[in-house]
Structure formats: C-alpha cells, structure tokens
Design a protein around this motif. Structure first.
Motif, PDB file in Angstrom:
ATOM      1  N   ARG A  79    -110.634  68.966  73.153  1.00  0.00           N
ATOM      2  CA  ARG A  79    -111.054  70.332  73.429  1.00  0.00           C
ATOM      3  C   ARG A  79    -110.112  70.942  74.463  1.00  0.00           C
ATOM      4  NH1 ARG A  79    -114.867  72.648  70.386  1.00  0.00           N
ATOM      5  NH2 ARG A  79    -115.739  73.682  72.172  1.00  0.00           N
ATOM      6  N   VAL A  80    -109.672  72.182  74.209  1.00  0.00           N
ATOM      7  CA  VAL A  80    -108.771  72.896  75.115  1.00  0.00           C
ATOM      8  C   VAL A  80    -109.275  74.318  75.299  1.00  0.00           C
ATOM      9  CG1 VAL A  80    -106.714  71.536  74.537  1.00  0.00           C
ATOM     10  CG2 VAL A  80    -107.238  73.583  73.216  1.00  0.00           C
ATOM     11  N   GLU A  81    -108.887  74.926  76.410  1.00  0.00           N
ATOM     12  CA  GLU A  81    -109.209  76.335  76.611  1.00  0.00           C
ATOM     13  C   GLU A  81    -108.078  77.170  76.025  1.00  0.00           C
ATOM     14  OE1 GLU A  81    -111.006  79.211  80.018  1.00  0.00           O
ATOM     15  OE2 GLU A  81    -109.340  77.932  80.630  1.00  0.00           O
ATOM     16  N   VAL A  82    -108.452  78.198  75.262  1.00  0.00           N
ATOM     17  CA  VAL A  82    -107.498  79.072  74.593  1.00  0.00           C
ATOM     18  C   VAL A  82    -107.575  80.457  75.223  1.00  0.00           C
ATOM     19  CG1 VAL A  82    -106.907  80.164  72.387  1.00  0.00           C
ATOM     20  CG2 VAL A  82    -107.699  77.789  72.432  1.00  0.00           C
ATOM     21  N   LEU A  83    -106.409  81.047  75.453  1.00  0.00           N
ATOM     22  CA  LEU A  83    -106.326  82.432  75.901  1.00  0.00           C
ATOM     23  C   LEU A  83    -105.718  83.245  74.766  1.00  0.00           C
ATOM     24  CD1 LEU A  83    -104.827  81.904  79.472  1.00  0.00           C
ATOM     25  CD2 LEU A  83    -107.167  82.548  78.916  1.00  0.00           C
ATOM     26  N   TYR A  84    -106.310  84.394  74.463  1.00  0.00           N
ATOM     27  CA  TYR A  84    -105.776  85.251  73.403  1.00  0.00           C
ATOM     28  C   TYR A  84    -106.058  86.701  73.745  1.00  0.00           C
ATOM     29  CZ  TYR A  84    -110.582  85.701  71.676  1.00  0.00           C
ATOM     30  OH  TYR A  84    -111.927  85.965  71.562  1.00  0.00           O
ATOM     31  N   ARG A  85    -105.333  87.573  73.104  1.00  0.00           N
ATOM     32  CA  ARG A  85    -105.528  89.007  73.307  1.00  0.00           C
ATOM     33  C   ARG A  85    -106.573  89.498  72.309  1.00  0.00           C
ATOM     34  NH1 ARG A  85    -101.694  90.402  76.811  1.00  0.00           N
ATOM     35  NH2 ARG A  85     -99.676  89.381  76.732  1.00  0.00           N
ATOM     36  N   ALA A  86    -107.514  90.311  72.785  1.00  0.00           N
ATOM     37  CA  ALA A  86    -108.595  90.796  71.929  1.00  0.00           C
ATOM     38  C   ALA A  86    -108.050  91.626  70.764  1.00  0.00           C
ATOM     39  CB  ALA A  86    -109.595  91.621  72.735  1.00  0.00           C
ATOM     40  N   ASP A  87    -106.972  92.373  71.012  1.00  0.00           N
ATOM     41  CA  ASP A  87    -106.417  93.215  69.956  1.00  0.00           C
ATOM     42  C   ASP A  87    -105.550  92.438  68.964  1.00  0.00           C
ATOM     43  OD1 ASP A  87    -104.512  92.737  71.879  1.00  0.00           O
ATOM     44  OD2 ASP A  87    -103.685  94.763  71.861  1.00  0.00           O
ATOM     45  N   SER A  88    -105.156  91.219  69.305  1.00  0.00           N
ATOM     46  CA  SER A  88    -104.394  90.381  68.367  1.00  0.00           C
ATOM     47  C   SER A  88    -104.741  88.911  68.600  1.00  0.00           C
ATOM     48  CB  SER A  88    -102.886  90.620  68.507  1.00  0.00           C
ATOM     49  OG  SER A  88    -102.447  90.251  69.784  1.00  0.00           O
ATOM     50  N   PRO A  89    -105.887  88.470  68.073  1.00  0.00           N
ATOM     51  CA  PRO A  89    -106.333  87.094  68.311  1.00  0.00           C
ATOM     52  C   PRO A  89    -105.381  86.029  67.769  1.00  0.00           C
ATOM     53  CG  PRO A  89    -108.082  88.406  67.316  1.00  0.00           C
ATOM     54  CD  PRO A  89    -106.845  89.230  67.304  1.00  0.00           C
ATOM     55  N   GLY A  90    -104.503  86.400  66.857  1.00  0.00           N
ATOM     56  CA  GLY A  90    -103.535  85.433  66.346  1.00  0.00           C
ATOM     57  C   GLY A  90    -102.479  85.056  67.371  1.00  0.00           C
ATOM     58  N   ASP A  91    -102.325  85.881  68.393  1.00  0.00           N
ATOM     59  CA  ASP A  91    -101.365  85.628  69.463  1.00  0.00           C
ATOM     60  C   ASP A  91    -102.106  84.899  70.583  1.00  0.00           C
ATOM     61  OD1 ASP A  91     -99.145  85.650  71.073  1.00  0.00           O
ATOM     62  OD2 ASP A  91     -99.388  87.736  71.697  1.00  0.00           O
ATOM     63  N   ALA A  92    -102.168  83.578  70.458  1.00  0.00           N
ATOM     64  CA  ALA A  92    -102.967  82.783  71.387  1.00  0.00           C
ATOM     65  C   ALA A  92    -102.112  81.713  72.052  1.00  0.00           C
ATOM     66  CB  ALA A  92    -104.130  82.137  70.639  1.00  0.00           C
ATOM     67  N   ARG A  93    -102.616  81.210  73.175  1.00  0.00           N
ATOM     68  CA  ARG A  93    -101.956  80.147  73.930  1.00  0.00           C
ATOM     69  C   ARG A  93    -103.000  79.172  74.444  1.00  0.00           C
ATOM     70  NH1 ARG A  93     -97.521  82.596  78.058  1.00  0.00           N
ATOM     71  NH2 ARG A  93     -96.321  83.761  76.551  1.00  0.00           N
ATOM     72  N   ILE A  94    -102.569  77.944  74.615  1.00  0.00           N
ATOM     73  CA  ILE A  94    -103.409  76.969  75.303  1.00  0.00           C
ATOM     74  C   ILE A  94    -103.292  77.268  76.794  1.00  0.00           C
ATOM     75  CG2 ILE A  94    -103.735  74.531  75.847  1.00  0.00           C
ATOM     76  CD1 ILE A  94    -102.525  73.894  73.087  1.00  0.00           C
ATOM     77  N   ASN A  95    -104.410  77.287  77.495  1.00  0.00           N
ATOM     78  CA  ASN A  95    -104.398  77.546  78.930  1.00  0.00           C
ATOM     79  C   ASN A  95    -104.068  76.242  79.657  1.00  0.00           C
ATOM     80  OD1 ASN A  95    -104.639  78.597  81.455  1.00  0.00           O
ATOM     81  ND2 ASN A  95    -106.857  78.852  81.396  1.00  0.00           N
TER      82      ASN A  95
END
Length: 169
Positions: free
Chosen positions: A104-120
């Motif tokens: 399990r990892v925490e993910v950060l993403y932009r609300a307007d483009s959820p496909g653009d995500a990163r592992i925190n």
C-alpha cells in the motif's frame, strides 16, 4: 612596452559557460521543486496498491557495470475521488525493487487530471529537484567563485619585446 589584453579569453568563456550551465540546471531544479510542492499543497491524496512491476533495461550507453540489469518501476492502482479506478507507472525505478507487490502506498494526483499521479515518497517527489538543483548550485557556484577570484586579480598584461629589426617579436 605593455598592453592590456582585450576581449574574452578561454578562461572567461569557461567561467561564463559554468555560470550559464549552473543557472540552467538550478532553474530546472527550482521548477521541479515547484511542481513537487504544488502536488503536496493542492494534490488529492488516495491510497494505492502496487499491482505489478514494469521491468525495463536501461538500453543506454552500451557500457556495462557489474550491477547492470533491468530496473523495476512500480505500477500502482488507486481509486480517485470520482470513483474511477486508475493505474499509473511510478516515475522512479530501482533494482532491487523499492516496493513489494500488493504494498500500500499514498498517491498524490491532480483533481483535474487524475491520470497524472505520483507515489508520495522521497525519491518520487524530491530526487530530480535535488539532482538538478545540486548540480546547478555546484557548477554555478564554481563559476561564480572563479569569476570573483579572476575579477579581484590585477589585469594581465603582456610584455612585448622588440626584435633587433624593430618589430615586435
């Protein structure tokens, strides 16, 4: 007879190049830092799961090192705030893998483009800003230091001697 050498010599061009190169890398590092900070400040957070590893060979320079081998990039699945399940590949890879399957990892993403995500994680968020910023500070700092030292030195002068025929040698 003495004269002052005018124009830029090789040393001044190298100094200018170091400052310019360092400034460029520092600017890139600052931009990458701003992107990471914006993810942390305004990005949505979600719990994700590492569902697989994408193994890639570097395919780069052709130089082989003892520890060369494929690199594992985590493939993470998470559910965005809109309820849709999304999958993305992590931006940093390693060998051995930094994550286990089903971790399990925490993910950060932009609300307007959820496909653009990163592992925190530290490497995902700060590795590139630190590399670019560090190289920029180091090379630019060397260039500025050399420029200051050269500026404090008295100007170089050259002595011309005259040959017996009366022309400079």
């Amino acid at each position: 007879m003495r004269f002052r050498v005018r124009g830029w010599g090789a040393g001044q061009w190298v100094t200018f190049g170091a400052i310019a190169f360092g400034s460029l890398f520092l600017a890139i590092g600052l931009i990458l830092t701003w992107v990471s900070v914006s993810y942390l400040a305004s990005g949505e957070r979600a719990r994700g799961t590492v569902v697989s590893m994408e193994w890639r060979s570097d395919g780069g320079s052709g130089k082989r090192r003892a520890n060369d081998g494929p690199t594992a990039y985590p493939v993470v699945q998470f559910t965005a705030a809109d309820g849709k399940s999304r999958t993305f590949e992590g931006s940093t890879g390693s060998n051995p893998p930094a994550y286990d399957l089903m971790e399990r990892v925490e993910v950060l993403y932009r609300a307007d483009s959820p496909g653009d995500a990163r592992i925190n994680s530290f490497t995902s968020m700060w590795l590139l800003p630190l590399i670019f910023g560090g190289i920029g500070l180091l090379i630019g700092g060397i260039g500025v230091t050399v420029a200051i030292v050269r500026r404090r030195r008295p100007p170089r002068t050259a002595q011309l001697t005259k040959s017996p025929a009366g022309h400079p040698a």
